[in-house]
Design a protein around this motif. Structure first.
Motif, PDB file in Angstrom:
ATOM      1  N   TYR A 212       0.794  -1.225   0.170  1.00 47.14           N
ATOM      2  CA  TYR A 212       0.014   0.050   0.141  1.00 47.14           C
ATOM      3  C   TYR A 212       0.788   1.232   0.095  1.00 47.14           C
ATOM      4  N   VAL A 213       0.470   2.278  -1.004  1.00 46.12           N
ATOM      5  CA  VAL A 213       1.412   3.429  -0.851  1.00 46.12           C
ATOM      6  C   VAL A 213       0.253   4.513  -0.656  1.00 46.12           C
ATOM      7  N   PRO A 214       0.444   5.371   0.296  1.00 45.60           N
ATOM      8  CA  PRO A 214      -0.509   6.326   0.562  1.00 45.60           C
ATOM      9  C   PRO A 214      -0.476   7.584  -0.688  1.00 45.60           C
ATOM     10  N   MET A 215      -1.888   7.661  -1.066  1.00 55.51           N
ATOM     11  CA  MET A 215      -2.215   8.602  -1.983  1.00 55.51           C
ATOM     12  C   MET A 215      -2.396   9.963  -1.842  1.00 55.51           C
ATOM     13  N   ARG A 216      -2.411  10.944  -2.825  1.00 60.74           N
ATOM     14  CA  ARG A 216      -3.062  12.182  -2.347  1.00 60.74           C
ATOM     15  C   ARG A 216      -4.563  12.169  -2.404  1.00 60.74           C
ATOM     16  N   GLN A 217      -5.014  12.964  -1.558  1.00 62.01           N
ATOM     17  CA  GLN A 217      -6.315  12.982  -1.226  1.00 62.01           C
ATOM     18  C   GLN A 217      -7.254  13.241  -2.453  1.00 62.01           C
ATOM     19  N   ASP A 218      -6.836  13.785  -3.741  1.00 63.78           N
ATOM     20  CA  ASP A 218      -7.708  13.958  -4.646  1.00 63.78           C
ATOM     21  C   ASP A 218      -7.486  12.715  -5.686  1.00 63.78           C
ATOM     22  N   GLN A 219      -6.710  11.515  -5.358  1.00 67.85           N
ATOM     23  CA  GLN A 219      -6.343  10.652  -6.408  1.00 67.85           C
ATOM     24  C   GLN A 219      -7.506   9.488  -6.086  1.00 67.85           C
ATOM     25  N   LEU A 220      -7.611   8.909  -7.060  1.00 69.30           N
ATOM     26  CA  LEU A 220      -8.450   7.640  -7.272  1.00 69.30           C
ATOM     27  C   LEU A 220      -8.124   6.481  -6.803  1.00 69.30           C
ATOM     28  N   PRO A 221      -8.391   5.829  -5.519  1.00 68.89           N
ATOM     29  CA  PRO A 221      -7.928   4.566  -5.218  1.00 68.89           C
ATOM     30  C   PRO A 221      -8.140   3.539  -6.216  1.00 68.89           C
ATOM     31  N   ASP A 222      -9.404   3.407  -6.923  1.00 64.65           N
ATOM     32  CA  ASP A 222      -9.575   2.181  -7.824  1.00 64.65           C
ATOM     33  C   ASP A 222      -8.509   2.178  -8.673  1.00 64.65           C
ATOM     34  N   LEU A 223      -7.752   3.231  -9.167  1.00 65.53           N
ATOM     35  CA  LEU A 223      -7.043   3.229 -10.241  1.00 65.53           C
ATOM     36  C   LEU A 223      -5.438   3.385 -10.012  1.00 65.53           C
ATOM     37  N   VAL A 224      -5.258   4.518  -9.148  1.00 67.95           N
ATOM     38  CA  VAL A 224      -4.167   4.730  -8.578  1.00 67.95           C
ATOM     39  C   VAL A 224      -3.244   3.767  -7.846  1.00 67.95           C
ATOM     40  N   LEU A 225      -4.120   2.994  -6.994  1.00 66.66           N
ATOM     41  CA  LEU A 225      -3.318   1.993  -5.762  1.00 66.66           C
ATOM     42  C   LEU A 225      -3.154   0.607  -6.696  1.00 66.66           C
ATOM     43  N   PRO A 226      -3.850   0.051  -7.698  1.00 67.96           N
ATOM     44  CA  PRO A 226      -3.286  -0.962  -8.423  1.00 67.96           C
ATOM     45  C   PRO A 226      -2.182  -0.351  -9.347  1.00 67.96           C
ATOM     46  N   LEU A 227      -2.274   0.668  -9.938  1.00 71.44           N
ATOM     47  CA  LEU A 227      -1.154   1.036 -10.980  1.00 71.44           C
ATOM     48  C   LEU A 227       0.321   0.969 -10.015  1.00 71.44           C
ATOM     49  N   ASP A 254     -27.664  10.995 -10.956  1.00 67.10           N
ATOM     50  CA  ASP A 254     -26.596  10.534 -10.219  1.00 67.10           C
ATOM     51  C   ASP A 254     -25.493   9.771 -10.615  1.00 67.10           C
ATOM     52  N   GLU A 255     -26.135   8.960 -11.542  1.00 65.93           N
ATOM     53  CA  GLU A 255     -25.108   7.970 -12.472  1.00 65.93           C
ATOM     54  C   GLU A 255     -23.923   9.058 -12.998  1.00 65.93           C
ATOM     55  N   TYR A 256     -24.473   9.893 -13.721  1.00 66.69           N
ATOM     56  CA  TYR A 256     -23.912  11.059 -14.552  1.00 66.69           C
ATOM     57  C   TYR A 256     -22.670  11.696 -13.579  1.00 66.69           C
ATOM     58  N   ARG A 257     -23.226  12.154 -12.576  1.00 60.96           N
ATOM     59  CA  ARG A 257     -22.328  13.033 -11.655  1.00 60.96           C
ATOM     60  C   ARG A 257     -21.282  11.870 -11.150  1.00 60.96           C
ATOM     61  N   MET A 258     -21.605  10.554 -11.000  1.00 59.94           N
ATOM     62  CA  MET A 258     -20.528   9.902 -10.387  1.00 59.94           C
ATOM     63  C   MET A 258     -19.314   9.374 -11.460  1.00 59.94           C
ATOM     64  N   ARG A 259     -19.917   9.451 -12.780  1.00 60.44           N
ATOM     65  CA  ARG A 259     -19.138   9.040 -13.951  1.00 60.44           C
ATOM     66  C   ARG A 259     -18.287  10.201 -14.150  1.00 60.44           C
ATOM     67  N   VAL A 260     -18.635  11.634 -14.158  1.00 58.73           N
ATOM     68  CA  VAL A 260     -17.797  12.567 -14.188  1.00 58.73           C
ATOM     69  C   VAL A 260     -16.648  12.635 -13.140  1.00 58.73           C
ATOM     70  N   ARG A 261     -17.253  12.288 -12.098  1.00 62.51           N
ATOM     71  CA  ARG A 261     -16.259  12.464 -10.799  1.00 62.51           C
ATOM     72  C   ARG A 261     -15.168  11.334 -11.204  1.00 62.51           C
ATOM     73  N   VAL A 262     -15.635   9.969 -11.470  1.00 68.36           N
ATOM     74  CA  VAL A 262     -14.680   8.833 -11.576  1.00 68.36           C
ATOM     75  C   VAL A 262     -13.657   9.197 -12.852  1.00 68.36           C
ATOM     76  N   ALA A 263     -14.230   9.696 -13.868  1.00 72.00           N
ATOM     77  CA  ALA A 263     -13.408   9.965 -15.115  1.00 72.00           C
ATOM     78  C   ALA A 263     -12.383  11.041 -14.820  1.00 72.00           C
ATOM     79  N   LEU A 264     -12.910  12.147 -14.164  1.00 66.70           N
ATOM     80  CA  LEU A 264     -11.715  13.345 -13.783  1.00 66.70           C
ATOM     81  C   LEU A 264     -10.605  12.896 -13.041  1.00 66.70           C
ATOM     82  N   ARG A 265     -11.133  11.880 -12.161  1.00 67.74           N
ATOM     83  CA  ARG A 265     -10.011  11.277 -11.067  1.00 67.74           C
ATOM     84  C   ARG A 265      -9.168  10.496 -11.956  1.00 67.74           C
TER      85      ARG A 265
END
Length: 382
Positions: A212-227, A254-265
């Protein structure tokens, strides 16, 4: 001539992203399979749940984790309450008192988001394996037993499970989300067979605590941690027998806003960890990152250029006319499902969700170009 080149180039890119890449993966998985040397084992496990105002689901998810088929003395549940003010803490604390040593509450104040919550607790855990769960994720009873044997292989550093949705007949959004998830899970099966997956489901993911590598608060764990696990030289694999169920979002907004958040991160993660796209260092995995993530998130560009070039060429011959009509019908079906989801054929769920995902990616890319970031985690709503 220019319009022809744009049209065929756009069509080829879209065909590659959605059909060519999966087909190539399937072919490679047959000719160069990479096995996982797994066997039964029982390492110590911590299940970490980041929760913000989850009073409606936290009791069920803790009870679900306590009922898992795994040795009680080797499994702990750690809930990080991220600035909750709805009674979530009281529910967790009651479990902690009833099951001392098995359930623990950690308070994060002020609210800082999911990534900060993980950074707060994971480095201090003593377990060998850390599993990340959403506050509304319900695991199959054997989910942990299905995940951990993969770690018997010393090359495996991260394992993701299979996400399914419990309300897939409710509306176009939930049905479309389920189909999209099935498509992604198919890709993960093939990616695992050639090495590692690109991207995971945040509801059922396991990592060696030592990686486990600590991440910045704005980073997406679902992508950054595996990478980060890939960068450290380990595999990230998919285990379809480790199943989790969550309710899909019922409201398209709700789905659209979630997808925007995930895609941005995701855009930020791909930019900041762009070294994994270097084929000289990461080989096939670099191709996977480019195909599965970069080009997929940029598919809206090819959709736009395809539509614009087709409009220019519409009257030039019968093929372009039929192509234009087909695109129009496709998008019309998606719009119809958006506004009349309970009365239209299920066939329209695919164009609907396709439009949601790509519109959200375009919106997120605009935010990325404007250097916007998103730190506070917004939990999915069922």
């Amino acid at each position: 001539m220019t319009a022809d080149i744009v049209f065929w180039g756009s069509l080829w890119m879209l065909g590659y992203v959605y059909i060519g890449y999966p087909a190539t993966l399937a072919w490679l998985s047959r000719i160069i399979p990479k096995r996982i040397r797994k066997h039964a084992c029982e390492p110590s496990v911590s299940i970490v749940i980041a929760a913000h105002n989850e009073i409606g689901s936290i009791e069920a998810t803790i009870a679900n984790k306590l009922a898992l088929d795994y040795p009680k003395e080797k499994l702990e549940i750690v809930v990080v309450s991220d600035g909750s003010n709805d009674g979530t803490d009281a529910v967790v604390q009651e479990f902690a008192e009833r099951f001392p040593g098995r359930v623990r509450l950690v308070r994060q104040e002020p609210r800082l988001g999911k990534t900060a919550a993980l950074n707060r607790v994971v480095p201090d855990l003593q377990s060998e394996i850390v599993i990340f769960s959403d506050a509304n994720s319900l695991y199959e009873r054997n989910a942990v037993r299905a995940l951990v044997p993969n770690f018997a292989d010393p090359q495996v550093g991260y394992v993701t499970g299979r996400m399914t949705y419990s309300n897939t007949d409710d509306c176009a959004n939930s049905r479309g989300c389920s189909k999209y998830s099935q498509y992604e899970n198919g890709l993960r099966c093939h990616e695992t067979r050639i090495g590692s997956v690109v991207g995971v489901d945040g509801g059922i993911d396991a990592v060696r605590r030592s990686l486990y590598v600590p991440m910045r608060q704005d980073q997406l764990p679902d992508l950054v941690l595996p990478l980060n696990v890939i960068v450290q030289g380990y595999r990230v694999v998919y285990e379809p027998e480790a199943q989790v169920t969550e309710p899909a979002l019922a409201v398209s907004g709700d789905e659209y806003r979630m997808r925007v958040r995930v895609a941005l991160r995701a855009f930020w993660a791909l930019w900041e960890l762009r070294e994994v796209a270097n084929p000289l260092r990461y080989g096939l995995y670099a191709w996977q990152v480019l195909s599965h993530k970069v080009l997929r998130y940029l598919a809206f560009v090819f959709l736009l250029t395809l539509a614009l070039s087709n409009a220019v060429l519409f009257d030039s011959n019968w093929f372009y006319t039929m192509s234009g009509i087909a695109q129009g019908l496709f998008y019309a079906g998606g719009l119809l499902a958006t506004f009349a989801s309970g009365t239209v054929p299920k066939l329209f769920n695919v164009p609907y969700y396709f439009m949601v995902v790509n519109a959200a990616a375009a919106h997120a890319f605009w935010k990325f170009l404007n250097r916007e970031r998103m730190t506070v985690w917004q939990p999915r709503l069922g």
